[in-house]
Design a protein around this motif. Sequence first.
Motif, PDB file in Angstrom:
ATOM      1  N   ILE A 361       1.102  -1.206  -0.266  1.00 53.95           N
ATOM      2  CA  ILE A 361      -0.006  -0.071  -0.090  1.00 53.95           C
ATOM      3  C   ILE A 361       1.059   0.957   0.105  1.00 53.95           C
ATOM      4  N   ILE A 362       2.124   1.648   0.959  1.00 63.12           N
ATOM      5  CA  ILE A 362       3.170   1.956   1.292  1.00 63.12           C
ATOM      6  C   ILE A 362       3.964   2.791  -0.576  1.00 63.12           C
ATOM      7  N   THR A 363       3.767   1.392  -0.865  1.00 60.88           N
ATOM      8  CA  THR A 363       4.421   1.676  -1.947  1.00 60.88           C
ATOM      9  C   THR A 363       3.754   2.099  -3.248  1.00 60.88           C
ATOM     10  N   LEU A 364       2.327   1.939  -4.190  1.00 62.83           N
ATOM     11  CA  LEU A 364       1.919   2.121  -4.495  1.00 62.83           C
ATOM     12  C   LEU A 364       1.656   3.918  -4.093  1.00 62.83           C
ATOM     13  N   CYS A 365       1.507   4.211  -2.630  1.00 66.69           N
ATOM     14  CA  CYS A 365       0.878   4.978  -2.294  1.00 66.69           C
ATOM     15  C   CYS A 365       2.556   6.695  -2.851  1.00 66.69           C
ATOM     16  N   LEU A 366       3.146   6.252  -2.087  1.00 64.20           N
ATOM     17  CA  LEU A 366       5.038   6.787  -2.980  1.00 64.20           C
ATOM     18  C   LEU A 366       4.720   6.565  -4.589  1.00 64.20           C
ATOM     19  N   LEU A 367       4.026   5.483  -5.682  1.00 61.98           N
ATOM     20  CA  LEU A 367       4.355   5.854  -6.810  1.00 61.98           C
ATOM     21  C   LEU A 367       3.431   6.908  -7.167  1.00 61.98           C
ATOM     22  N   TRP A 368       2.420   7.084  -6.305  1.00 59.19           N
ATOM     23  CA  TRP A 368       1.237   8.155  -6.793  1.00 59.19           C
ATOM     24  C   TRP A 368       1.685   9.514  -6.478  1.00 59.19           C
ATOM     25  N   ALA A 369       2.590   9.386  -4.936  1.00 61.94           N
ATOM     26  CA  ALA A 369       3.096  10.814  -5.073  1.00 61.94           C
ATOM     27  C   ALA A 369       4.364  11.115  -6.302  1.00 61.94           C
ATOM     28  N   VAL A 370       5.047  10.253  -6.369  1.00 59.21           N
ATOM     29  CA  VAL A 370       5.937  10.920  -7.057  1.00 59.21           C
ATOM     30  C   VAL A 370       5.703  10.917  -9.021  1.00 59.21           C
ATOM     31  N   ASN A 371       4.288  10.757  -9.417  1.00 63.60           N
ATOM     32  CA  ASN A 371       4.347  11.083 -10.682  1.00 63.60           C
ATOM     33  C   ASN A 371       2.899  11.773 -10.479  1.00 63.60           C
ATOM     34  N   SER A 372       3.091  13.220  -9.699  1.00 65.12           N
ATOM     35  CA  SER A 372       1.838  13.669  -8.920  1.00 65.12           C
ATOM     36  C   SER A 372       2.433  15.357  -9.562  1.00 65.12           C
ATOM     37  N   SER A 373       2.043  16.824  -9.508  1.00 65.05           N
ATOM     38  CA  SER A 373       1.684  18.052 -10.036  1.00 65.05           C
ATOM     39  C   SER A 373       3.022  18.216  -8.976  1.00 65.05           C
ATOM     40  N   LEU A 374       2.648  17.307  -7.745  1.00 65.22           N
ATOM     41  CA  LEU A 374       3.180  18.485  -7.206  1.00 65.22           C
ATOM     42  C   LEU A 374       5.306  18.137  -6.962  1.00 65.22           C
ATOM     43  N   LEU A 375       5.774  17.099  -7.934  1.00 61.14           N
ATOM     44  CA  LEU A 375       6.437  16.912  -8.443  1.00 61.14           C
ATOM     45  C   LEU A 375       7.066  18.068  -9.760  1.00 61.14           C
ATOM     46  N   GLY A 376       6.077  18.146 -10.630  1.00 61.12           N
ATOM     47  CA  GLY A 376       6.572  19.182 -11.490  1.00 61.12           C
ATOM     48  C   GLY A 376       7.513  18.083 -12.453  1.00 61.12           C
ATOM     49  N   ALA A 377       8.753  19.191 -12.656  1.00 61.53           N
ATOM     50  CA  ALA A 377       9.619  17.853 -13.907  1.00 61.53           C
ATOM     51  C   ALA A 377       9.960  17.303 -13.267  1.00 61.53           C
ATOM     52  N   PHE A 389       6.771  -0.184 -10.540  1.00 65.09           N
ATOM     53  CA  PHE A 389       5.729  -1.680 -10.626  1.00 65.09           C
ATOM     54  C   PHE A 389       6.132  -2.409 -10.637  1.00 65.09           C
ATOM     55  N   ALA A 390       7.722  -2.357 -10.732  1.00 67.78           N
ATOM     56  CA  ALA A 390       7.931  -4.626 -11.195  1.00 67.78           C
ATOM     57  C   ALA A 390       8.022  -4.497  -9.396  1.00 67.78           C
ATOM     58  N   VAL A 391       8.790  -3.924  -8.138  1.00 69.38           N
ATOM     59  CA  VAL A 391       8.534  -3.960  -6.985  1.00 69.38           C
ATOM     60  C   VAL A 391       7.759  -4.028  -6.461  1.00 69.38           C
ATOM     61  N   PHE A 392       6.518  -2.901  -6.844  1.00 69.91           N
ATOM     62  CA  PHE A 392       5.104  -3.062  -6.230  1.00 69.91           C
ATOM     63  C   PHE A 392       4.737  -4.587  -6.122  1.00 69.91           C
ATOM     64  N   ALA A 393       4.661  -5.184  -7.588  1.00 72.30           N
ATOM     65  CA  ALA A 393       4.263  -6.170  -8.144  1.00 72.30           C
ATOM     66  C   ALA A 393       4.506  -7.472  -7.075  1.00 72.30           C
ATOM     67  N   ALA A 394       6.397  -7.220  -6.844  1.00 65.38           N
ATOM     68  CA  ALA A 394       7.154  -8.353  -5.958  1.00 65.38           C
ATOM     69  C   ALA A 394       6.682  -7.410  -4.628  1.00 65.38           C
ATOM     70  N   THR A 395       6.034  -6.654  -3.897  1.00 63.98           N
ATOM     71  CA  THR A 395       6.284  -6.915  -3.064  1.00 63.98           C
ATOM     72  C   THR A 395       4.065  -6.945  -1.840  1.00 63.98           C
ATOM     73  N   LEU A 396       3.605  -7.130  -3.237  1.00 64.32           N
ATOM     74  CA  LEU A 396       2.476  -8.025  -2.762  1.00 64.32           C
ATOM     75  C   LEU A 396       2.578  -9.270  -3.115  1.00 64.32           C
ATOM     76  N   LEU A 397       3.118  -9.988  -4.045  1.00 61.90           N
ATOM     77  CA  LEU A 397       3.282 -11.141  -3.514  1.00 61.90           C
ATOM     78  C   LEU A 397       4.341 -11.613  -2.366  1.00 61.90           C
ATOM     79  N   LEU A 398       5.099 -10.841  -2.265  1.00 65.29           N
ATOM     80  CA  LEU A 398       6.069 -10.831  -0.557  1.00 65.29           C
ATOM     81  C   LEU A 398       4.638 -10.490   0.725  1.00 65.29           C
ATOM     82  N   SER A 399       3.804  -9.649   0.295  1.00 66.89           N
ATOM     83  CA  SER A 399       2.503  -9.409   1.975  1.00 66.89           C
ATOM     84  C   SER A 399       2.031 -10.372   1.655  1.00 66.89           C
ATOM     85  N   GLY A 400       1.835 -10.838   0.255  1.00 67.24           N
ATOM     86  CA  GLY A 400       0.398 -12.132   0.827  1.00 67.24           C
ATOM     87  C   GLY A 400       1.086 -13.215   1.061  1.00 67.24           C
TER      88      GLY A 400
END
Length: 408
Positions: A361-377, A389-400
């Motif tokens: 969940i935090i990995t997904l939130c972090l990806l959301w944050a670093v793709n938002s307009s807050l970071l601009g360029a 997202f490759a790491v997110f998939a791995a964390t999902l499997l690991l957590s499951g």
Amino acid sequence: MRSPFRLGPATLVTAAFIGPGTVVTASMAGANFGFALLWALLFSVVATMILQEMASRLGIVTGQGLGENLRQQVQHPLARFALFSLIVCAVVIGNSAYQGGNLTGASLGADALWGQTDGILALKNDLNLNPWALLLGSLAILVLWQGHYRWIERWLILLVLVMSLAFISTLLLTKPDVSAMLTGFIPHMPTGATLTVIALIGTTVVPYSLFLHAASSAKKWQNQPDKQQALAESHADLRTAIPLGGIITLAILSTAATAYFGTGLTMHNAGDLALSLEPVFGVWAKYLMALGLLAAGLSSAITTPLAAAYALTGLLNLSANWFRLTWLLIIVIGMLVASLGLRPLTIIWFAQVTNGLLLPIITLCLLWAVNSSLLGAYRNSKRQNLLGFAVFAATLLLSGRTLYLAFS
């Protein structure tokens, strides 16, 4: 010309994940499976670098930690309540449980180094508690009480360098088989190794380190107007500190593999590894391993409550007094647990479950944050998103898998 290597906020991440849990996990991996799981260690280091780069960039560009950014982005009341409750349970309550393990591990190292002194033995006999936990917990309080980021960073850089010297020197003394080590980087799963692989990755890729790195990077470069320069320095820091943590873990795993794998001996904890090295590899091997365990426990005893304080105060927009109260309370709980020899299994199980839920969940939130307009360029590129997202998939499997094992 700028140096491609440096030590800074990423050192706090290394200090956080090289704790007694990692020492025990890496030791058991080496003792039971030799060098066969080095590929899992390599994956965990790469995954950590990918996520921590995003966390550091978020902190530098926005000038705020991950908690503050989540508070601004998650506006739906129900989603906010669910996410914040999970983070508080996993990071604050979970880190309180883990703090006892940090101080217990550091105490094992101190015992192996100085445990036979008359004063310590008298305290153990008279009070029936572990005085090392009280002494080391007090030292952690002293370091954090100063309240200055540079002071804390320097202490943790020192501890990481001590760990590096101790564990790498121990590895050199034991003279492992280099060709066998190299074959361990070829991915394969030995029979019965699944749980160990999960543990090896899970002790390195941890959600609270994302809060720690984002907030510490924001503090480190808060007065740096040139974001490009700050990011370049952060990348150099990341390239130095996280691989160094991987080398330390490799040294621990390889030392245990050389000392135990195929010998018929059984290792129960990291303290056994320190004591067992002396007859075969000499007294220096024992003392170096014990020193490394002490430094690992103490460094995590400083970073664990600090990460929880960053997460809680950032999410809930609390004052500096609450920040200090949070980390102080976690250290005191850890001191009580470790000094009295308690084993809060229910709380630790709860922490493992909540961390298992939180990591993807935090990995997904972090990806959301670093793709938002807050970071601009400075938003994620396509390549960074693909890796993320490759790491997110791995964390999902690991957590499951972690949750399945916790409830089975």
